[in-house]
Design an enzyme around this catalytic site. Structure first.
Site, PDB file in Angstrom:
ATOM      1  N   ALA A 257       0.849  -1.188   0.000  1.00  0.00           N
ATOM      2  CA  ALA A 257       0.000   0.000   0.000  1.00  0.00           C
ATOM      3  C   ALA A 257       0.886   1.239   0.000  1.00  0.00           C
ATOM      4  O   ALA A 257       2.099   1.162   0.197  1.00  0.00           O
ATOM      5  CB  ALA A 257      -0.925   0.008   1.223  1.00  0.00           C
ATOM      6  N   GLU A 291      -1.107   2.118   7.155  1.00  0.00           N
ATOM      7  CA  GLU A 291      -1.183   3.278   6.263  1.00  0.00           C
ATOM      8  C   GLU A 291      -1.912   4.439   6.924  1.00  0.00           C
ATOM      9  O   GLU A 291      -1.544   5.597   6.727  1.00  0.00           O
ATOM     10  CB  GLU A 291      -1.876   2.887   4.958  1.00  0.00           C
TER      11      GLU A 291
END
Length: 823
Positions: A257, A291
């Site tokens: 990610a 994230e």
């Protein structure tokens, strides 16, 4: 493309302060699949201040059409640099360019869905790839406000870092907060989108239309909301980037990610097409939380230069596991971290390329090389130890003060350390020196002598605050007698334990609060090998398994003994992540570390097949065991069982042989020469998706056929029309156990072809293929001898590093085989 150095970045930052970028992208025509649609138009207006009379440069990796600085033409490009002479106090740079779409996941990536022909675009600006999209000052400490407008096909949705609105084919986005160029993103295409609100934030999930049925929004929104609640509390401030938070699952992504503020991009591997274990869902949750934590730590406050890249990733790694452990339904988070993630860190810290957690990064390309187990797993382990050292309240108090002081600015680690020292009331200079500024992993050994019991520290002295568990066999269980709280700082640390009062198992680092390998005394080792499944604490078991694996890699425990220990104890593990890790390590030991590889793999296969039938019907453990069986199935009987699974005639009760599992079986049978191209074609017809296409490429490359190997090698090395993922799938299928006689000539081809590969591909793609194409299954001294030529200084640093790392793994395998017991 010219590589930006730290000195150049520092000099430019001393001259410039960037106020804003107005970025205009023309993506019309990108959906035309009848043409190559290889380029897009890019325009940007950059407003910045500078030291009057100075000169600098901007970067653009594209075709310059026109550029003006304060109304006067500038250019042409010198490589990727646009020289900017005669700067004024206030400056306006306007650049129009023609830029190329990417197939490598760098810059603006373009993907055509093979199922429905739909086109999708997404931007990946990290590490210095914003310049592939628009002209900019491409370094992390020149933050600016971004305003984005996009022209795109009128049936598309366009997503950016901030809230956007579309009027027919034109999309306009609200100005961002001040962010670094590497955090800019945009995504465009006929996305399938779902929205919900949480705590004043509009949450969005987006994936390709052809994956809409597999997107599970309820679980994803639940994890996202739980993560926001905990992290906003710990960080002491609300989400700092507007009122939207989009999560996009994008095709052919190069990592797990990317933390773009307001629009996080994820690999679409996290949209599960088939049955997955709960462990895979737990890992997805960890990545979501990882994230998200970057929104504060990395995006709100950003490192000045890539020297402190480790801090961004180590902190997010720590927060990912902590958040999932505390805020979600998932159990076993720290056991998974200990059993699998830290093994990545231990390996990286023993390679020839090891480096301090906090180290010097001379240029952008060097930063790319530091995305490894040290920056992630070791760094997170070290920070976790720091939390234990100063206390969690003091740690997060310091973090909150750091975020408040430096919001929307750039910092170094020293800025964080100052706030942690103020919050904890203690100096951390010595801790920082010992843990962050020296490389290598320590080994803690329990040693019993006539004078007493000691912990000896090898491999570099560092301070460790650890638990030492004393476990006794009592009936059918290993029971904790007591846990000693021990500070290990010297080479030898005596324990308050008499030699005649030894427990059956003496476990250093019980609780897993430090980063160190563990070695057992003889009595404890015997207990672990024989009775580990009797130990109730899963984290303590994970530490013992890790110690056995490390000893095997270091040729202190034979591969035969490791495999025997796994076969004796793996049935006592209930976490599928731990079972998968143990079986993977045993498979590696059998394949590479023992001259009895065929026999050991056969034992693993038979045990996994039995366990698959004995496991609860339809359970995660059953799926893990069937996959493990497919990866080691050899001989005569086992391939027939694979074929029976694929046909549906020999399926353990309750097991669903779904799309992804079918491909596991097809690839295994291809490597054994039991399927031909016609069977692979039929399977691809059954699954004509992007994922199916990659599996088919890997299966073809896996076949023990000279023509198949030659075609796969040539395409992986030389066909630049393939995407990064397609090249990697081919490369990953070439080296298969049992095909050594067929592949011997490819050692010389590897040495010959790798320099040309690095000349033709980006460092990220070239590095990936260098690892996958290495002759990893040929455990022969001649591989070391021949590949030594690639360590020559005339080759790129990345090539030399990746080859050195693969050679180190091979050298370990040779040492382990040399120490194997006689048959």
């Amino acid at each position: 493309m010219r590589n930006l150095t730290r000195d150049e970045a520092g000099a430019r930052a001393a001259l410039l302060d960037v106020a804003s970028y107005d970025v205009q992208l023309d993506l019309t025509g990108a959906d035309d699949t009848s043409s190559t649609a290889g380029h897009f138009r890019s325009g940007v207006t950059v407003r910045f201040t500078a030291t009057p009379g100075s000169a600098s440069f901007a970067e653009l990796d594209g075709e310059l059409l026109e550029a003006t600085l304060n109304g006067s033409r500038v250019g042409p490009l010198t490589g990727n640099r646009l020289e900017l002479p005669g700067l004024q106090t206030d400056n306006v740079l306007e650049v129009s360019a023609r830029c190329a779409y990417s197939r490598t996941g760098e810059g603006l990536h373009r993907f055509v869905d093979p199922e429905d022909g739909a086109v999708y675009l997404y931007a990946q600006s990290f590490l210095d790839d914003a310049q592939r999209i628009f002209a900019c000052f491409d370094q992390p400490d020149l933050k600016a406000v971004f305003r984005l407008t996009v022209e795109a096909p009128d049936t598309w949705t366009v997503i950016g870092n901030e809230r956007g609105a579309g009027d027919r084919n034109r999309w306009s986005f609200a100005p961002t907060q001040r962010i670094s160029t590497y955090l800019f993103t945009v995504a465009a295409g006929p996305w399938h989108s779902v929205h919900r609100a949480h705590d004043g934030i509009e949450l969005g999930l987006h994936c390709r239309r052809s994956l809409a049925a597999q997107l599970d929004p309820d679980e994803l929104f639940e994890i996202t909301g739980q993560s926001f609640d905990l992290q906003q509390e710990l960080f002491g401030r609300h989400y700092p980037f507007g009122d939207t938070y989009d999560q996009l699952f994008v095709p052919e992504f190069n990592a797990g990610a990317m933390e773009n503020p307001g629009a996080v991009t994820f690999s679409e591997d996290f949209v599960f097409r088939s049955r997955v274990t709960d462990d895979r869902r737990r890992r997805r949750a960890m990545v979501i939380a990882h994230e998200m934590s970057h929104m504060w730590f990395g995006d709100l406050v950003t490192m000045r230069w890539w020297d402190d890249l480790w801090l961004n990733e180590s902190f997010a790694e720590l927060m990912g596991y902590l958040t999932v452990d505390r805020a979600t339904r998932h159990d076993g988070t720290w056991v998974d971290f200990s059993a699998s993630r830290k093994a990545w860190g231990y390996r990286a810290d023993q390679l020839p390329s090891t480096h301090p957690v906090q180290g010097d990064v001379d240029d952008n390309r060097s930063a790319l090389l530091n995305f490894d187990g040290i920056s992630y797993a070791k760094g997170a382990s070290v920070l976790r130890q720091l939390v234990a050292t100063v206390g969690e309240d003091a740690f997060f108090s310091g973090v909150r003060a750091y975020l408040d002081r430096h919001a929307f600015a750039n910092t170094t680690f020293a800025d964080l350390l100052a706030e942690l020292e103020a919050a904890s009331g203690r100096s951390l200079d010595e801790w920082s020196r010992a843990w962050l500024q020296t490389a290598g992993v320590s080994t803690l050994r329990t040693v019993v002598t006539g004078d007493g019991v000691q912990i000896r520290q090898d491999g570099g002295r560092r301070p460790h605050r650890i638990g030492v568990g004393l476990y006794d066999l009592s009936g059918d269980a290993l029971v904790l007698r007591s846990r000693l709280d021990v500070e290990v700082d010297d080479a030898v640390t005596p324990l308050d334990l008499a030699p005649d009062d030894l427990p059956d198992l003496l476990l250093p680092n019980d609780g897993d609060l430090t980063f160190a390998k563990v070695r057992f005394d003889d009595r404890s080792l015997a207990t672990v090998r024989r009775d580990l499944r009797r130990l109730a604490d899963p984290l303590a078991r994970a530490l013992c398994w890790s110690a056995l694996w490390d000893a095997c890699r270091d040729a202190e425990l034979s591969a035969d003994d490791l495999v025997a220990a796994v076969l004796a104890g793996v049935d006592g593990e209930s976490d599928p992540a731990v079972v998968e890790t143990l079986l993977s390590q045993a498979r590696t030991a059998a394949t590479l570390y023992s001259p009895r590889g065929i026999e050991l793999r056969d034992s693993l296969a038979e045990a996994s097949w039995r366990a698959a039938h004995a496991a609860p019907a339809g359970s995660d453990l059953q799926l893990v065991r069937v996959r493990a069986f497919a990866l080691v199935a050899d001989g005569i009987v086992q391939p027939a069982a694979l074929e029976g699974l694929l046909r549906g005639t020999q399926v353990p009760p309750g097991l669903a042989v779904d799309t992804d599992l079918r491909w596991v079986l097809v690839e295994a049978l291809a490597a054994l020469g039991r399927v031909d191209d016609a069977v692979i074609d039929a399977e691809l017809t059954r699954d004509p998706t992007a994922a199916g296409r990659l599996h088919a490429l890997a299966a073809r490359a896996s076949r023990p056929d000279p023509a198949a190997k030659a075609d796969a090698w040539q395409a992986a090395v030389a066909d630049t029309s393939l995407s990064h993922h397609e090249s990697a799938a081919l490369a990953g299928g070439i080296w298969r156990f049992g095909q050594e006689a067929l592949l011997g000539d490819y050692v010389d081809r590897y040495v010959t072809d790798m320099p040309g590969l690095w000349a033709a591909r980006t460092p990220q793609v070239a590095g990936s293929l260098t690892v996958r194409l290495f002759p990893s299954t040929l455990v022969e001294p001649r591989v070391l001898e021949r590949t030594a030529a690639l360590l020559d200084e005339v080759h790129p640093a990345g090539l030399r590093r990746y080859v050195a790392e693969q050679r180190d793994d091979l050298a370990r395998a040779l040492r382990a085989r040399a120490c194997a017991p006689p048959r």
